[in-house]
Design a protein around this motif. Structure first.
Motif, mmCIF file in Angstrom:
data_model
loop_
_atom_site.group_PDB
_atom_site.id
_atom_site.type_symbol
_atom_site.label_atom_id
_atom_site.label_comp_id
_atom_site.label_asym_id
_atom_site.label_seq_id
_atom_site.Cartn_x
_atom_site.Cartn_y
_atom_site.Cartn_z
ATOM 1 N N TYR A 185 -7.896 15.567 6.616
ATOM 2 C CA TYR A 185 -9.015 15.436 5.687
ATOM 3 C C TYR A 185 -10.226 16.165 6.260
ATOM 4 N N GLN A 187 -14.409 17.364 5.447
ATOM 5 C CA GLN A 187 -15.592 17.211 4.603
ATOM 6 C C GLN A 187 -16.823 17.712 5.343
ATOM 7 N N ASP A 189 -21.007 18.233 4.486
ATOM 8 C CA ASP A 189 -22.115 18.035 3.555
ATOM 9 C C ASP A 189 -23.414 18.493 4.209
ATOM 10 N N ARG A 210 -22.741 18.753 -1.434
ATOM 11 C CA ARG A 210 -21.571 18.001 -0.983
ATOM 12 C C ARG A 210 -20.361 18.928 -0.949
ATOM 13 N N ASN A 211 -19.608 18.823 0.128
ATOM 14 C CA ASN A 211 -18.460 19.707 0.340
ATOM 15 C C ASN A 211 -18.902 21.169 0.199
ATOM 16 N N ASN A 217 -8.813 18.800 -0.248
ATOM 17 C CA ASN A 217 -8.092 17.792 0.526
ATOM 18 C C ASN A 217 -6.931 17.256 -0.294
#
Length: 339
Positions: A185, A187, A189, A210-211, A217
């Motif tokens: 996973y 990520q 931000d 965000r992302n 994923n």
């Protein structure tokens, strides 16, 4: 630098299992599901956190954790959803601590903040552009959650897609219970801010991303393939659709020897279509419009056109990426006003 090591036993966790209380009416045992405190497990791991400030404007935190979590059930419904089919319904589930379907052994996290004051590089072009600016970044890299990988020949599991710890349709599983894992996973931000004054008010404009790297994923895979594609199940779905086309063609007399359907050249031609005494006008209308939209519109619904429509519908409903992955960059602009 902070280091924490921990070990915790989880005892008497709730589980939904069967019981056989006596029915007071007939005096016989009746099988029912009840909540029982019979699940148990253990969590152990280590957390390492590094905090550092560099100069006057940059500070950050970097953390790593390793955790091993096992239990006789991921949640109170694990017996019903997973073990009941294995043990035959009336026996106790395996009383062994197994990997949870929600566990992530390795996790790397971090946050980095840059805050530039109003007098930063005063008198320079760069200072005029970036003063009162903030950049706040967080990220997370983690192991994928576990799931049970089934054999490709497992007919009972060919239509099952999940990343949960549910059991395969037949045993043994390829990976063992929850022995396979989804991809890592990821990520990232970031939030950008800029402070300024307008009409005597203190304001902060921001961009919340965000992302920001637009990473995907994988959250769900087919248990029999371990990927987001499943050719065997696609064949099963096409066979069902093909039978529907063939049945309509046989009942309406439109089916040809090669599997093509010769449909009416106009919608009005569907008026007399029946399956025995049951009208099939609506079905005929749908087929005519489908051939016009997805075929070449010549009124002959060829086997290739039927397959293309089936694949399109199944892709949209079953195989589309949004069913298996998350992702997509999300940007939000805003303005904060301080009175």
């Amino acid at each position: 630098l902070d280091v924490a090591i921990y070990n915790k036993d989880n005892l008497a966790n709730p589980a939904i299992k069967f019981a056989f209380p006596i029915d007071p009416v007939n005096g016989q045992g009746t099988r029912i599901y009840t909540a029982q405190n019979t699940d148990f497990g253990n969590a152990r791991g280590v957390d390492v956190t590094l905090q550092r400030r560099i100069g006057n404007y940059l500070n950050g935190t970097l953390g790593y954790s390793y955790i091993s979590v096992k239990n006789t059930g991921t949640d109170p419904f694990s017996y019903i959803n997973s073990f009941e089919a294995i043990v035959g319904g009336n026996a106790e589930p395996p009383l062994a601590a197994l990997p949870l379907s929600t566990s992530r052994p390795h996790t790397l996290t971090g946050q980095f903040n840059i805050s530039l004051p109003s007098d930063w590089r005063s008198g320079t072009l760069l200072g005029k552009v970036l003063h009162n600016t903030g950049i706040f970044t967080t990220f997370r890299l983690a192991s994928g959650t576990s799931y049970t990988r089934c054999t490709a020949a497992d007919a009972a599991s060919v239509s099952l897609n999940s990343n949960s710890g549910a059991a395969c349709g037949s045993l043994p599983a390829v990976s063992g219970y929850n022995g396979a894992r989804l991809p890592m996973y990821k990520q990232f931000d970031t939030r950008f801010t800029r402070e300024f004054r307008l009409a005597g008010l203190n304001m902060t404009g921001y961009l919340d991303a965000r992302n920001i790297l637009n990473l995907k994923n994988t959250t769900v895979v087919w248990r029999t393939t371990g990927t987001i594609s499943n050719g065997a199940y696609a064949d099963v779905l096409w066979k069902a659709d093909s039978n529907s086309f063939a049945n309509f063609g046989s009942q309406s007399g439109t089916k040809q020897a090669n599997g093509d359907l010769v449909l009416p050249t106009s919608i009005a031609g569907c008026a007399g279509f029946k399956n025995g005494t049951t009208p099939t006008t609506v079905q005929c209308y749908n087929y005519v419009r489908s051939e016009q939209r997805y075929g070449n519109g010549d009124g002959v619904y060829t086997l290739a056109e039927q397959k293309a429509v089936s694949d399109l519908n199944r892709y949209t409903n079953t195989f589309a990426p949004y069913n298996f992955v998350t992702g997509g960059r999300a940007l939000r602009f805003g303005l904060e006003v301080a009175f």
